[in-house]
Scaffold this motif. Structure first.
Motif, PDB file in Angstrom:
ATOM      1  N   PHE A 101     -14.362   0.274   4.658  1.00 37.70           N
ATOM      2  CA  PHE A 101     -13.930  -0.128   3.432  1.00 37.70           C
ATOM      3  C   PHE A 101     -12.028   0.521   3.247  1.00 37.70           C
ATOM      4  N   CYS A 102     -11.856  -0.246   3.109  1.00 39.24           N
ATOM      5  CA  CYS A 102     -10.144   0.316   2.269  1.00 39.24           C
ATOM      6  C   CYS A 102      -9.932  -0.030   1.095  1.00 39.24           C
ATOM      7  N   ASP A 103      -9.258  -0.121   0.550  1.00 40.02           N
ATOM      8  CA  ASP A 103      -8.601  -0.117  -1.257  1.00 40.02           C
ATOM      9  C   ASP A 103      -8.034  -1.575  -1.362  1.00 40.02           C
ATOM     10  N   ILE A 104      -7.530  -2.146  -2.555  1.00 37.00           N
ATOM     11  CA  ILE A 104      -7.121  -2.671  -2.875  1.00 37.00           C
ATOM     12  C   ILE A 104      -5.816  -3.215  -3.505  1.00 37.00           C
ATOM     13  N   ASP A 105      -5.013  -4.219  -3.757  1.00 41.63           N
ATOM     14  CA  ASP A 105      -3.518  -3.942  -4.764  1.00 41.63           C
ATOM     15  C   ASP A 105      -4.326  -4.233  -6.195  1.00 41.63           C
ATOM     16  N   PRO A 106      -3.893  -3.771  -6.937  1.00 42.32           N
ATOM     17  CA  PRO A 106      -4.839  -3.569  -8.466  1.00 42.32           C
ATOM     18  C   PRO A 106      -3.742  -4.562  -9.179  1.00 42.32           C
ATOM     19  N   TYR A 107      -3.108  -5.199  -8.256  1.00 39.14           N
ATOM     20  CA  TYR A 107      -2.690  -6.541  -9.252  1.00 39.14           C
ATOM     21  C   TYR A 107      -3.064  -7.915  -9.116  1.00 39.14           C
ATOM     22  N   THR A 108      -2.894  -8.038  -7.745  1.00 35.18           N
ATOM     23  CA  THR A 108      -3.386  -8.349  -7.171  1.00 35.18           C
ATOM     24  C   THR A 108      -5.100  -9.494  -6.238  1.00 35.18           C
ATOM     25  N   TYR A 109      -5.847  -7.871  -6.528  1.00 31.62           N
ATOM     26  CA  TYR A 109      -6.799  -7.495  -6.252  1.00 31.62           C
ATOM     27  C   TYR A 109      -7.931  -7.643  -4.759  1.00 31.62           C
ATOM     28  N   ASN A 110      -6.530  -8.125  -3.728  1.00 30.47           N
ATOM     29  CA  ASN A 110      -6.766  -8.625  -2.774  1.00 30.47           C
ATOM     30  C   ASN A 110      -5.978  -7.216  -1.609  1.00 30.47           C
ATOM     31  N   ILE A 111      -6.948  -7.364  -0.719  1.00 31.98           N
ATOM     32  CA  ILE A 111      -6.494  -5.994   0.201  1.00 31.98           C
ATOM     33  C   ILE A 111      -4.760  -5.394  -0.228  1.00 31.98           C
ATOM     34  N   ASP A 112      -5.090  -4.033   0.227  1.00 32.59           N
ATOM     35  CA  ASP A 112      -4.206  -3.169   0.401  1.00 32.59           C
ATOM     36  C   ASP A 112      -3.566  -3.316   1.713  1.00 32.59           C
ATOM     37  N   PRO A 113      -2.936  -3.843   2.698  1.00 30.31           N
ATOM     38  CA  PRO A 113      -2.087  -4.281   3.666  1.00 30.31           C
ATOM     39  C   PRO A 113      -1.539  -2.107   3.662  1.00 30.31           C
ATOM     40  N   ALA A 114      -1.922  -1.225   3.425  1.00 22.95           N
ATOM     41  CA  ALA A 114      -1.018   0.564   3.408  1.00 22.95           C
ATOM     42  C   ALA A 114      -2.186   0.540   3.542  1.00 22.95           C
ATOM     43  N   SER A 115      -3.675   0.542   2.403  1.00 22.81           N
ATOM     44  CA  SER A 115      -4.875   1.382   2.938  1.00 22.81           C
ATOM     45  C   SER A 115      -5.434   1.171   4.008  1.00 22.81           C
ATOM     46  N   ALA A 116      -5.475  -0.215   4.457  1.00 21.44           N
ATOM     47  CA  ALA A 116      -6.683  -1.121   5.751  1.00 21.44           C
ATOM     48  C   ALA A 116      -5.540  -0.286   7.125  1.00 21.44           C
ATOM     49  N   ARG A 117      -4.268  -0.281   6.388  1.00 27.42           N
ATOM     50  CA  ARG A 117      -3.307   1.024   8.010  1.00 27.42           C
ATOM     51  C   ARG A 117      -4.039   2.547   8.197  1.00 27.42           C
ATOM     52  N   THR A 118      -4.035   2.867   7.293  1.00 25.79           N
ATOM     53  CA  THR A 118      -5.104   4.319   7.543  1.00 25.79           C
ATOM     54  C   THR A 118      -6.460   4.005   7.650  1.00 25.79           C
ATOM     55  N   LYS A 119      -6.917   3.221   7.020  1.00 27.60           N
ATOM     56  CA  LYS A 119      -8.364   2.837   8.136  1.00 27.60           C
ATOM     57  C   LYS A 119      -8.525   2.794   9.027  1.00 27.60           C
ATOM     58  N   ILE A 120      -7.680   2.252   9.041  1.00 30.33           N
ATOM     59  CA  ILE A 120      -7.560   1.010  11.250  1.00 30.33           C
ATOM     60  C   ILE A 120      -7.092   3.115  12.043  1.00 30.33           C
ATOM     61  N   GLU A 121      -6.455   3.653  11.454  1.00 27.60           N
ATOM     62  CA  GLU A 121      -6.178   5.035  12.275  1.00 27.60           C
ATOM     63  C   GLU A 121      -7.295   6.433  12.058  1.00 27.60           C
ATOM     64  N   GLU A 122      -7.703   5.981  10.942  1.00 21.38           N
ATOM     65  CA  GLU A 122      -8.620   7.137  10.660  1.00 21.38           C
ATOM     66  C   GLU A 122      -9.740   6.344  11.540  1.00 21.38           C
ATOM     67  N   SER A 123      -9.978   5.351  11.761  1.00 21.52           N
ATOM     68  CA  SER A 123     -11.211   4.933  13.052  1.00 21.52           C
ATOM     69  C   SER A 123     -10.911   5.401  14.388  1.00 21.52           C
ATOM     70  N   ILE A 124      -9.972   5.166  14.809  1.00 17.04           N
ATOM     71  CA  ILE A 124      -9.330   4.931  16.033  1.00 17.04           C
ATOM     72  C   ILE A 124      -9.223   6.652  16.581  1.00 17.04           C
ATOM     73  N   ILE A 356      -9.125   2.662  -7.078  1.00 13.36           N
ATOM     74  CA  ILE A 356      -8.648   0.775  -7.202  1.00 13.36           C
ATOM     75  C   ILE A 356      -9.199   0.274  -6.926  1.00 13.36           C
ATOM     76  N   ALA A 357     -10.682   0.150  -6.354  1.00 10.59           N
ATOM     77  CA  ALA A 357     -11.941  -0.947  -6.535  1.00 10.59           C
ATOM     78  C   ALA A 357     -12.684  -0.277  -7.650  1.00 10.59           C
ATOM     79  N   LYS A 358     -12.903   0.444  -7.596  1.00 15.62           N
ATOM     80  CA  LYS A 358     -13.741   1.318  -8.179  1.00 15.62           C
ATOM     81  C   LYS A 358     -13.228   1.008 -10.379  1.00 15.62           C
ATOM     82  N   ASP A 359     -12.236   1.050  -9.935  1.00 17.22           N
ATOM     83  CA  ASP A 359     -11.273   0.469 -11.726  1.00 17.22           C
ATOM     84  C   ASP A 359     -11.107  -0.529 -11.662  1.00 17.22           C
ATOM     85  N   VAL A 360     -11.394  -1.452 -10.303  1.00 12.38           N
ATOM     86  CA  VAL A 360     -11.490  -2.893 -11.007  1.00 12.38           C
ATOM     87  C   VAL A 360     -12.183  -3.553 -11.346  1.00 12.38           C
ATOM     88  N   TYR A 361     -13.268  -3.256 -10.968  1.00 13.74           N
ATOM     89  CA  TYR A 361     -14.969  -3.515 -10.920  1.00 13.74           C
ATOM     90  C   TYR A 361     -15.101  -3.106 -12.225  1.00 13.74           C
TER      91      TYR A 361
END
Length: 388
Positions: A101-124, A356-361
């Motif tokens: 999982f990665c976090d989301i943009d607080p305004y669009t509610y869609n995937i946050d590319p910066a959070s996605a990058r972090t999670k990709i690097e952590e996974s690797i 952010i996902a928690k807050d929006v939920y």
């Protein structure tokens, strides 16, 4: 308790034309996947400007097929936004993959590319093979695909668009489901285009289309319709791969053809009333209206706002209760999947891991917006909100 008729959160727009469309499949006896599904697929592909469209039983099964087709295997990691319907993550589990999982943009509610990058690097760093990423075009608003495609190219990831909510949505002139390797759509009654249940995979990749077509039909080498109209319909096809029965029925295909003809009108009407909401709700400082990024055409599966409980007269949950008492059905935007028991237990997740996902939920609210509503319904909703 207000005695007026309940304004539902969603109601599909069906009429005489849909009713009549069901006659041919019933009269011919061709009820499973057949000519109506094929016609629906062709028209859906043409509308969405994509080479291939392959109908399925749901968007969930479309996601499952898409992930299998792009090569997700047991133990592979797939990047998934935490704020989405649970099916997005479940489809990864069906493949034996690991939803990261990665976090989301607080305004669009869609995937946050910066959070996605972090999670990709952590996974690797953990030794995981990251195979794919699933951007979700939530509530009919296209995700930031330019950033996602750049990320995918950098890390050699397949891109599966969860376009469940986004039939007809545009991103800088490109239709949903055409920018990634595969797009997946839903035709559930809460969506704009409705066939009951049902879904669709779209792709411009010939090989992926062949794989998806085979996998959705038990792994058969040819479809039932191809066999029926071939030179030897009495011979069964070969089955060389493990497949699934994820075929749409011709009853649904017949409905889909009619609904697709109405799609532009449905979206235009929803956009008109979304702008009405924008205008009338702008003065409520405790309610943040949905974002409209430049270059995006929103297909408005839902109109989702954020409640600022520091300023609001009621908490989000109490507000939903108040609206229900006054004949207005609402829902939270969608789920924060990392907060669900199955995923917390399996992956040792905490609510606070994706703040952010928690807050929006916890603070989002979807107001009624569909094609069966009348002007008086929207005016009534505004009046009830302003009464606060």
């Amino acid at each position: 308790m207000n005695k007026r008729k309940m304004i539902q959160i969603a109601t599909p727009k069906m009429g005489e034309e849909e009713w009549q469309a069901l006659r041919e499949p019933i009269e011919t006896g061709w009820l499973t996947q057949g000519p109506k599904v094929a016609a629906f697929e062709n028209e859906f592909a043409r509308y969405h400007q994509v080479k291939h469209a392959l109908a399925t039983t749901s968007c969930t099964t479309a996601l499952h097929l898409a992930l299998l087709a792009v090569g997700v295997k047991t133990g592979d990691a797939v990047i998934v936004p935490s704020f989405t319907w649970v099916a997005t993550a479940n489809a990864v589990e069906y493949c034996g993959g690991i939803p990261v999982f990665c976090d989301i943009d607080p305004y669009t509610y869609n995937i946050d590319p910066a959070s996605a990058r972090t999670k990709i690097e952590e996974s690797i760093k953990k030794g995981l093979k990251v195979t794919a990423i699933i951007p979700v075009h939530l509530f009919g608003l296209y995700a930031d695909m330019e950033a996602i495609l750049e990320l995918a190219g950098e890390y050699n990831l397949k891109v599966v668009e969860d376009a469940a909510c986004a039939s007809g949505a545009l991103y800088h002139g490109k239709t949903a489901g055409t920018l990634g390797d595969v797009g997946c759509f839903s035709f559930h009654p809460r969506k704009v285009l409705v066939t009951g249940e049902g879904g669709m995979c779209t792709t411009n990749d010939d090989e992926l289309a062949i794989r998806i077509n085979c996998l959705r039909n038990h792994g058969a080498s040819v479809s039932e319709e191809q066999r029926h109209h071939g030179n030897a319909p009495y011979l069964l096809p070969e089955f060389n791969v493990l497949g699934y029965n994820y075929r749409m029925t011709d009853l649904q295909g017949a409905l889909g053809l009619i609904q697709l003809k109405r799609l532009e009108g449905f979206i235009s009407e929803r956009d008109y009333w979304a702008r009405y909401y924008d205008q009338k709700l702008a003065g409520l400082e405790w309610l943040r209206i949905p974002a409209r990024p430049e270059g995006c055409k929103v297909s408005w599966q839902a109109y989702v706002c954020m409640v600022d409980e520091k300023k609001a007269p009621l908490s989000r949950n109490r507000l939903m209760e108040y609206l229900q008492e006054n004949g207005i059905s609402t829902r939270p935007g969608t789920q924060a999947v990392h907060m669900l028991g199955y995923y917390q237990d399996k992956y040792n997740l905490r609510d606070e891991d994706y703040p952010i996902a928690k807050d929006v939920y916890e603070h989002s609210i979807a107001l009624p917006l569909h094609n069966c509503m009348q002007a008086e319904d929207y005016k009534y909703i505004i009046s009830i909100l302003r009464r606060l």
